[in-house]
Write an enzyme that holds these catalytic residues in place. Structure first.
Site, mmCIF file in Angstrom:
data_model
loop_
_atom_site.group_PDB
_atom_site.id
_atom_site.type_symbol
_atom_site.label_atom_id
_atom_site.label_comp_id
_atom_site.label_asym_id
_atom_site.label_seq_id
_atom_site.Cartn_x
_atom_site.Cartn_y
_atom_site.Cartn_z
ATOM 1 N N TYR A 155 25.409 -0.968 45.692
ATOM 2 C CA TYR A 155 26.153 -1.641 44.080
ATOM 3 C C TYR A 155 27.667 -1.686 44.260
ATOM 4 O O TYR A 155 28.010 -2.755 43.616
ATOM 5 C CB TYR A 155 25.591 -0.533 43.345
ATOM 6 C CG TYR A 155 25.837 -0.753 41.634
ATOM 7 C CD1 TYR A 155 24.961 -1.717 40.882
ATOM 8 C CD2 TYR A 155 26.955 -0.206 41.355
ATOM 9 C CE1 TYR A 155 25.268 -1.719 39.691
ATOM 10 C CE2 TYR A 155 27.358 -0.298 39.795
ATOM 11 C CZ TYR A 155 26.627 -1.544 39.098
ATOM 12 O OH TYR A 155 26.599 -1.309 37.876
ATOM 13 N N LYS A 159 29.398 -5.089 43.351
ATOM 14 C CA LYS A 159 30.601 -5.396 42.276
ATOM 15 C C LYS A 159 31.892 -5.593 42.784
ATOM 16 O O LYS A 159 32.514 -6.370 41.935
ATOM 17 C CB LYS A 159 30.273 -4.055 41.412
ATOM 18 C CG LYS A 159 29.071 -3.837 40.755
ATOM 19 C CD LYS A 159 28.668 -4.746 39.902
ATOM 20 C CE LYS A 159 27.816 -4.568 38.642
ATOM 21 N NZ LYS A 159 27.375 -5.856 38.032
HETATM 22 P P1 NAP Z 1 20.228 -2.542 31.829
HETATM 23 O O1 NAP Z 1 20.068 -1.747 30.499
HETATM 24 O O2 NAP Z 1 19.149 -1.964 33.026
HETATM 25 O O3 NAP Z 1 19.919 -4.039 31.783
HETATM 26 C C1 NAP Z 1 19.652 -5.075 32.753
HETATM 27 C C2 NAP Z 1 18.991 -6.085 32.571
HETATM 28 O O4 NAP Z 1 19.108 -7.020 33.386
HETATM 29 C C3 NAP Z 1 17.357 -5.749 32.228
HETATM 30 O O5 NAP Z 1 16.843 -6.241 31.192
HETATM 31 C C4 NAP Z 1 16.773 -6.281 33.536
HETATM 32 O O6 NAP Z 1 15.616 -6.881 33.294
HETATM 33 C C5 NAP Z 1 17.469 -7.541 33.839
HETATM 34 N N1 NAP Z 1 17.607 -7.841 35.204
HETATM 35 C C6 NAP Z 1 17.331 -7.238 36.274
HETATM 36 N N2 NAP Z 1 17.125 -8.105 37.193
HETATM 37 C C7 NAP Z 1 16.832 -9.130 36.986
HETATM 38 C C8 NAP Z 1 16.766 -10.541 37.517
HETATM 39 N N3 NAP Z 1 16.543 -10.532 39.075
HETATM 40 N N4 NAP Z 1 16.842 -11.436 36.959
HETATM 41 C C9 NAP Z 1 17.018 -11.424 35.368
HETATM 42 N N5 NAP Z 1 17.247 -10.272 34.760
HETATM 43 C C10 NAP Z 1 17.269 -9.033 35.542
HETATM 44 O O7 NAP Z 1 21.517 -2.559 32.647
HETATM 45 P P2 NAP Z 1 22.948 -2.472 31.839
HETATM 46 O O8 NAP Z 1 23.519 -1.063 31.701
HETATM 47 O O9 NAP Z 1 22.985 -3.098 30.400
HETATM 48 O O10 NAP Z 1 24.155 -3.039 32.663
HETATM 49 C C11 NAP Z 1 24.294 -4.818 32.513
HETATM 50 C C12 NAP Z 1 25.298 -5.175 33.376
HETATM 51 O O11 NAP Z 1 26.452 -4.417 33.439
HETATM 52 C C13 NAP Z 1 24.889 -4.773 35.034
HETATM 53 O O12 NAP Z 1 25.319 -5.893 35.875
HETATM 54 C C14 NAP Z 1 25.479 -3.560 35.402
HETATM 55 O O13 NAP Z 1 25.532 -3.297 36.835
HETATM 56 C C15 NAP Z 1 26.566 -3.587 34.377
HETATM 57 N N6 NAP Z 1 27.231 -2.465 34.518
HETATM 58 C C16 NAP Z 1 26.679 -1.276 33.818
HETATM 59 C C17 NAP Z 1 27.483 -0.297 33.482
HETATM 60 C C18 NAP Z 1 26.631 1.029 32.702
HETATM 61 O O14 NAP Z 1 27.574 2.022 32.622
HETATM 62 N N7 NAP Z 1 25.482 0.819 32.117
HETATM 63 C C19 NAP Z 1 28.528 0.111 34.134
HETATM 64 C C20 NAP Z 1 29.327 -0.789 34.881
HETATM 65 C C21 NAP Z 1 28.541 -2.066 35.024
HETATM 66 P P3 NAP Z 1 14.232 -5.509 33.551
HETATM 67 O O15 NAP Z 1 14.255 -4.712 32.316
HETATM 68 O O16 NAP Z 1 13.000 -6.288 33.675
HETATM 69 O O17 NAP Z 1 14.589 -4.851 34.945
#
Ligand code: NAP
Length: 254
Positions: A155, A159
């Site tokens: 990851y 990133k």
């Molecule tokens: P999340 O709640 O897990 O949501 C991610 C979404 O992406 C889910 O709906 C998932 O679908 C979808 N997804 C996964 N694989 C996919 C694919 N191959 N094609 C299309 N859609 C796909 O994550 P989040 O926390 O909102 O994070 C969103 C972004 O911010 C990510 O890139 C993450 O790495 C980044 N981020 C998050 C945090 C944090 O603290 N939460 C911090 C830094 C960066 P499914 O539900 O079907 O799997």
């Protein structure tokens, strides 16, 4: 900050929930027509309904962003239904955490595939509309994990890679009126961080409370904190900001 925007077609990937859902709703509130993309079209329904119930325009599209044919079909479908997309938020993401001695090749490939290959495929497809329109806004979701995080070699590599990807997009596409920036969140309260708490064997509530104490503003982030940043970066008036990594983490990052 009030972001001013001409109504455009925006695509947000991974927008069924979490940061993507909040961003899709925020961009719709800014006046954009929003394509809600996620793995499964049915899972997009809640975000689409929230937007249309509030008077906005949105469609849901099922796509695996790591699959080139599916990406091409999804972007064509969006252009047909809502007009050529000139805002793209590469937000879809997964984690497959493990210490390196236990990490499988599948864990590595799937994380690099969704974040890096997915952002590449989506950006390659959508830039055709942006360069034609002489306007575009690309925002890629990086992370504070880009600076290194135990259990996340896959990851953090993805990133960190997205930061270089963003800077190069900015250099290549700037002359077409297209900006590219990365938003790097810290701890945001979503299903992704809930899964991290489970992996660590602590309750989500305790994980949030413990993490908040380590953050200068003394709270964890909410999806809306990231959506607000993306709203500004995709606005008309953000046209001179490009190739930047904006940490949104409740405190300073190097
Ligand atoms: P999340 O709640 O897990 O949501 C991610 C979404 O992406 C889910 O709906 C998932 O679908 C979808 N997804 C996964 N694989 C996919 C694919 N191959 N094609 C299309 N859609 C796909 O994550 P989040 O926390 O909102 O994070 C969103 C972004 O911010 C990510 O890139 C993450 O790495 C980044 N981020 C998050 C945090 C944090 O603290 N939460 C911090 C830094 C960066 P499914 O539900 O079907 O799997």
């Amino acid at each position: 900050m009030l972001a001013t925007s001409t109504p455009r077609t925006a695509i947000v990937t991974g927008a069924a929930r979490g940061i993507g859902a909040a961003t899709a709703k925020r961009l719709a509130a800014d006046g954009h027509r929003v394509a809600v993309l996620d793995l499964d079209a049915a899972s997009c329904a809640e975000t689409v309904a929230a937007i249309t119930d509030a008077g906005g325009q949105a469609i849901g599209v099922g796509v695996d962003v790591a699959d080139a044919d599916q990406v091409a079909a999804a972007v064509a479908q969006v252009a047909e239904a809502l007009g050529g997309p000139t805002i793209l938020v590469n937000n879809a993401g997964i984690t497959r955490d493990n210490l390196i001695f236990k990490m499988t090749e599948q864990d590595w490939d799937s994380v690099i595939g969704v974040h890096l290959r997915g952002s590449f495929l989506m950006s390659r497809a959508v830039q055709a509309y942006m360069t034609q329109e002489k306007f575009g806004r690309i925002v890629n979701l990086s992370s504070t994990s880009a600076q290194g995080n135990r259990g996340q070699v896959n990851y953090s590599a993805a990133k960190a890679g997205l930061q270089g990807f963003t800077k190069t997009l900015a250099i290549e596409l700037g002359k077409f009126g297209v900006t590219a920036n990365a938003v790097a969140p810290g701890f945001i309260q979503t299903d992704m961080t809930r899964a991290t708490a489970e992996r660590l064997g602590v309750s989500f509530e305790d994980f949030i409370a413990f993490s908040a104490k380590e953050i200068p503003v003394q709270r964890v982030g909410q999806p809306e904190d990231i959506a607000a940043t993306i709203s500004f970066l995709t606005s008309d008036e953000a046209g001179f900001i490009s190739g930047q990594v904006i940490y949104v983490a409740g405190g300073p990052m190097d």
